[in-house]
Scaffold this motif. Structure first.
Motif, PDB file in Angstrom:
ATOM      1  N   LEU A  78      -0.470  -1.400   3.303  1.00 19.72           N
ATOM      2  CA  LEU A  78      -1.570  -2.299   2.943  1.00 19.72           C
ATOM      3  C   LEU A  78      -1.221  -3.099   1.694  1.00 19.72           C
ATOM      4  CD1 LEU A  78      -4.498   0.307   3.246  1.00 19.72           C
ATOM      5  CD2 LEU A  78      -3.737  -1.308   5.009  1.00 19.72           C
ATOM      6  N   ARG A  79      -1.569  -4.402   1.720  1.00 22.06           N
ATOM      7  CA  ARG A  79      -1.493  -5.232   0.528  1.00 22.06           C
ATOM      8  C   ARG A  79      -2.887  -5.313  -0.083  1.00 22.06           C
ATOM      9  NH1 ARG A  79       1.923  -8.134   4.120  1.00 22.06           N
ATOM     10  NH2 ARG A  79       3.848  -8.951   3.210  1.00 22.06           N
ATOM     11  N   TYR A  80      -3.005  -4.947  -1.361  1.00 25.92           N
ATOM     12  CA  TYR A  80      -4.270  -5.122  -2.085  1.00 25.92           C
ATOM     13  C   TYR A  80      -4.158  -6.393  -2.917  1.00 25.92           C
ATOM     14  CZ  TYR A  80      -6.373  -0.777  -0.604  1.00 25.92           C
ATOM     15  OH  TYR A  80      -6.955   0.198   0.165  1.00 25.92           O
ATOM     16  N   GLY A  92       0.527  -3.242   7.968  1.00 21.91           N
ATOM     17  CA  GLY A  92       0.708  -4.637   7.613  1.00 21.91           C
ATOM     18  C   GLY A  92      -0.583  -5.399   7.379  1.00 21.91           C
ATOM     19  N   GLU A  93      -1.637  -4.680   7.014  1.00 21.48           N
ATOM     20  CA  GLU A  93      -2.918  -5.348   6.811  1.00 21.48           C
ATOM     21  C   GLU A  93      -3.155  -5.671   5.337  1.00 21.48           C
ATOM     22  OE1 GLU A  93      -5.342  -3.459  10.624  1.00 21.48           O
ATOM     23  OE2 GLU A  93      -6.197  -3.339   8.602  1.00 21.48           O
ATOM     24  N   VAL A  94      -4.115  -6.556   5.126  1.00 20.65           N
ATOM     25  CA  VAL A  94      -4.480  -6.991   3.783  1.00 20.65           C
ATOM     26  C   VAL A  94      -5.833  -6.390   3.436  1.00 20.65           C
ATOM     27  CG1 VAL A  94      -5.061  -8.993   2.353  1.00 20.65           C
ATOM     28  CG2 VAL A  94      -3.162  -9.129   3.976  1.00 20.65           C
ATOM     29  N   ARG A  95      -5.978  -5.973   2.197  1.00 18.64           N
ATOM     30  CA  ARG A  95      -7.248  -5.446   1.706  1.00 18.64           C
ATOM     31  C   ARG A  95      -7.702  -6.310   0.533  1.00 18.64           C
ATOM     32  NH1 ARG A  95      -7.091  -3.483   5.860  1.00 18.64           N
ATOM     33  NH2 ARG A  95      -7.205  -1.287   6.488  1.00 18.64           N
ATOM     34  N   LEU A 103       0.104 -16.190   4.126  1.00 12.04           N
ATOM     35  CA  LEU A 103       0.101 -14.730   4.176  1.00 12.04           C
ATOM     36  C   LEU A 103      -1.303 -14.136   4.173  1.00 12.04           C
ATOM     37  CD1 LEU A 103       2.974 -13.633   1.736  1.00 12.04           C
ATOM     38  CD2 LEU A 103       2.836 -13.154   4.184  1.00 12.04           C
ATOM     39  N   GLY A 104      -2.275 -14.903   3.723  1.00 13.67           N
ATOM     40  CA  GLY A 104      -3.630 -14.388   3.628  1.00 13.67           C
ATOM     41  C   GLY A 104      -3.873 -13.524   2.412  1.00 13.67           C
ATOM     42  N   PHE A 106      -8.833   2.478   2.902  1.00 14.49           N
ATOM     43  CA  PHE A 106      -7.542   2.584   3.575  1.00 14.49           C
ATOM     44  C   PHE A 106      -7.640   2.221   5.064  1.00 14.49           C
ATOM     45  CE2 PHE A 106      -5.354   5.843   0.533  1.00 14.49           C
ATOM     46  CZ  PHE A 106      -5.332   4.871  -0.446  1.00 14.49           C
ATOM     47  N   ASN A 107      -8.630   2.783   5.739  1.00 16.85           N
ATOM     48  CA  ASN A 107      -8.743   2.564   7.176  1.00 16.85           C
ATOM     49  C   ASN A 107      -9.977   1.763   7.553  1.00 16.85           C
ATOM     50  OD1 ASN A 107      -6.347   3.964   8.119  1.00 16.85           O
ATOM     51  ND2 ASN A 107      -7.353   5.846   7.439  1.00 16.85           N
TER      52      ASN A 107
END
Length: 783
Positions: free
Chosen positions: A80-82, A437-440, A277-278, A482-483
């Motif tokens: 995850l990207r924060y 590979g998701e963004v937070r 990239l968002g 996280f999820n």
């Protein structure tokens, strides 16, 4: 998460056996409980926290920046990207907050350790009511280790005699290998192993970054080999990419020509990638160039290649740091524990550093010591290929720092704006995080790391440690996000303050005020009440680009009041932007390790940094030693202080006594005795008679052998502020980088015998003439 059977009091009390006991162990009727090793709850993860230094949000390729960071991209691709993770805007406070889970003023680290005062929020001595995370984990069965930068030790405790209460080795880390101060020379670092100063390995091409990776890998392999059922907490904080920007030449060459477009176009390019990239909002606006930075188009053409090279060196350093961080990740994979290890990769302890000034610096000591005029275009062109190498102590121009904080305003030191506090952060834990590979976008702060780790390890936050009631952890666990990418923010209020630059975040709103620009640290500070506050709705204005203070004064007043409430709660008051008062230990009210006007050195006393040695700057002094000269003659260091960035030394060269002065690595002066030193035991001395009439002036040097004049000469210019925040005072050798380049022995090891050396100060101290703001600015270059 429930903490079953986990005590909130540490240490866990030993439970003595209270049943009946047999006389003879061979005929025991009672079965005694077996001795068990301490372990955390089942399922507690290994934890690796990676913290880079002085990296802006817009630097890493993982967050749209120009610098290729494959390791960060790899972890982000599997984790995850924060995008809204925040630090304190400066290094010591961020590190103290990270390891405690509490706001930096709450743990006495309202600023860097070198400016400590008795005010509760600025003492630099962590209260025993705020036990750090590694100690909590250690007492619950974790193995703990730190590799790299500390900068949390009060300066008067940073010498070889301690006390060591605030050193990593006594703050919960069973293993520490790294450096204590704010920076170190990457080629010849001031290393500490535990609490003992050690020399770097004597290998060709040594660099600190791979050494730290090697030590971390060795530790993790050994820990998993011997105690595979026991989790580790490893804190990997290499000190890259703080000054000096040191990196092997072949890595620099990869970047040649990459930044010729300049910092303005670099911001535009980075901004576009960030949107793709968002990692910033789709409707985010790029902020204006911060006040004080030249447009690239206005930079002189003969200076542009110099500035571009500075950025090439920095990019190489950051890529190099990521590469060796990747070796640690590879070691986890080789051991089969990567998926089971919770990894935080925090890309910067604050925004990119603006401390190199408008044109950058070849030797950062010149900025504070009055030697910047020597770094002409001709000088730069002559020495440009030395950037990044052992003969430079370089830092880029602040225009690059601002570009590497894209899309935000300002840089490091500015706690009021996101350029100083927003750092891209990656969380990787495939065993429990299903998203890849998701963004937070949840809003978080560095104080949230500790409570997250405690929750995931199912370890209770202690109420009492060693009988002392603890101040509750102030961070918020990030595990909820996280999820669940759509989870509502839980960290909804956070204050910021650094040297009067202050701000408040509350439920999507941001109010902030710039009290002092990092581009002009010598500007006279104005009253806090005269500061101009800004207001931003960050639910609609991601980058703080549109000030609403004039349109919504009531909302601004509400947030200003909330900032004051938080400031009172967390020991921010009294705010302190003083200069001389904080830099002078007597006025500031903090101890000093060495007092008086005389310091005697004995064999084995080396690398005593400037906080634990007498200051000979801006005054007359003498340095004396008793030596024994063999028949073969002598060469090497007798008593020296500093290194290539500047310093002085009583040395022997070609059999003769000499005094050497190195001004900022730019002007070298050597005064040599008229005759060789005779065989036998002698007392040798150099007297430096300071000119007076101000600071940084020159002086006359007289050499003596057994009390008789042996030669003399003159030094025209001296350091008014400091020689090095990394090198130190040595007897019998020249540790780190040399003060004097004429030694014939490794590290200037003295070829005779030294019984003792002594530095004695004169009574003509001119340090009181140092401008208070200049003194503070000098310290701020090295935090």
């Amino acid at each position: 998460m429930a903490h079953k059977d986990r005590s909130t009091s540490l240490p866990l009390p030993d439970q003595p056996f209270s049943g009946p006991m047999s006389y003879d162990a061979k005929h025991m009727d009672t079965k005694l409980p077996p001795i068990t090793a301490k372990r955390p709850p089942q399922g507690a993860p290994n934890v690796l926290v990676i913290l880079l230094d002085d990296v802006g949000f817009g630097a890493s390729s993982a967050f749209g920046g120009p610098v290729t960071m494959p390791t960060a991209e790899r972890l982000a691709g599997e984790g995850l990207r924060y995008t809204r993770f925040h630090t304190t805007a400066i290094c010591s406070p961020t590190r103290a907050a990270l390891l405690s889970g509490r706001n930096h003023h709450q743990v006495g680290m309202g600023h860097i350790t070198e400016t400590a005062t008795p005010s509760p929020g600025y003492r630099s001595t962590r209260p025993n009511s705020t036990t750090p995370l590694p100690e909590i984990l250690r007492q619950n069965g974790y193995n703990t280790a730190q590799f790299g930068k500390c900068h949390e030790v009060p300066v008067w405790e940073s010498g070889p005699t301690g006390p060591f209460d605030h050193w990593p080795a006594f703050s919960g880390f069973e293993r520490f290998y790294g450096f204590i101060g704010g920076e170190t020379n990457q080629w010849t670092p001031a290393l500490v192993d535990g609490v003992t100063a050690v020399e770097a390995p004597d290998v060709d091409g040594y660099h600190l970054m791979p050494d730290l990776a090697d030590k971390a890998i060795e530790y993790i392999r050994q820990q998993k080999s011997l105690t595979p059922d026991k989790p580790f907490f490893t804190y990997f904080a290499p000190g890259a990419t703080h000054t000096p920007h040191h990196v092997p030449q072949e890595w620099i060459e990869r970047w040649r020509g990459t930044f010729d477009q300049g910092w303005d176009q670099l911001r535009e390019e980075t901004f576009a990638r960030q949107k793709e990239l968002g990692v910033i909002a789709a409707d985010c606006d790029l902020t204006e160039r911060s006040e004080g930075i030249k447009a690239w188009a206005d930079v002189d053409d003969d200076v542009k290649p110099i500035l571009s090279r500075q950025m090439e060196v920095y990019a190489a350093f950051l890529e190099y740091a990521d590469h060796h961080t990747g070796r640690v990740i590879d070691a986890l994979e080789d051991l089969g524990i990567l998926d089971d290890t919770l990894i935080y990769y925090i890309i910067g302890d604050n925004g990119a550093s603006a401390e190199g000034g408008a044109e950058g610096t070849f030797m950062i000591t010149t900025t504070a010591n009055g030697g910047a005029d020597l770094q002409t275009v001709e000088f730069w062109n002559e020495h440009l290929d030395q950037l990044g190498g052992p003969h430079a102590y370089n830092h880029y121009a602040f225009g690059w720092a601002h570009a590497l904080c894209t899309p935000y305003q300002w840089t490091k030191q500015v706690a009021s704006h996101y350029g100083g506090t927003r750092n891209g952060t990656i969380v990787h834990w495939p065993a429990k995080i299903t998203a890849k590979g998701e963004v937070r976008h949840q809003w978080h702060h560095v104080i949230d790391v500790a409570p997250t780790i405690l929750e995931l390890a199912d370890i209770a936050e202690p109420h009492t440690v060693n009988g002392v009631t603890q101040i509750p952890i102030q961070g918020v666990s990030m595990a909820y996000s996280f999820n669940d990418s759509d989870a509502e923010d839980r960290h909804v209020t956070q204050y910021f303050e650094m040297m009067g630059n202050r701000g408040i975040y509350h439920q999507g709103w941001s109010a902030c005020t710039l009290h002092r620009s990092p581009f002009d640290l010598l500007a006279t500070a104005h009253p806090f009440d005269a500061d101009n506050w800004e207001l931003y709705d960050t639910t609609k204005d991601w980058s703080q680009a549109h000030d609403l203070s004039k349109e919504m004064p009531e909302k601004l007043a509400e947030l200003q009041q909330l900032w004051l409430i938080e400031a009172v709660r967390h020991n921010v008051l009294p705010m302190d932007d003083r200069g001389a008062e904080r830099m002078n230990p007597v006025i500031a009210g903090r101890p000093t390790l060495v007092e008086g006007t005389s310091l005697r050195l004995y064999p084995g006393m080396t690398r005593l940094n400037e906080n634990v040695a007498l200051s000979v700057k801006n005054r007359s002094y003498s340095v004396t030693a008793e030596i024994d000269v063999p028949e073969s003659g002598v060469d090497g260091a007798i008593v020296v202080q500093g290194g290539r960035t500047g310093g002085w030394g009583l040395v022997a060269t070609e059999g003769r006594l000499a005094y050497h002065y190195n001004f900022c690595g730019l002007i070298a002066t050597t005064v040599v005795a008229d005759a060789a030193l005779p065989t036998g035991t002698h007392q040798v001395r150099a007297e430096f008679a300071y000119d007076g009439g101000g600071i940084g002036r020159g002086g006359d040097v007289t050499l003596y052998v057994d009390g008789e004049p042996a030669g003399g000469g003159r030094v025209e210019k001296t350091h008014p502020m400091y020689f090095s925040f990394d090198e130190g005072m040595d007897l019998g050798l020249d540790s780190g980088m040399p003060v004097f380049e004429g030694y014939t022995t490794p590290k200037g090891a003295f070829t005779g015998t030294i019984a003792w050396g002594q530095v004695d100060l004169g009574d003509d101290d001119h340090s009181h003439l140092i401008d208070p703001e200049a003194h503070l600015a000098a310290a701020m270059l090295h935090q």
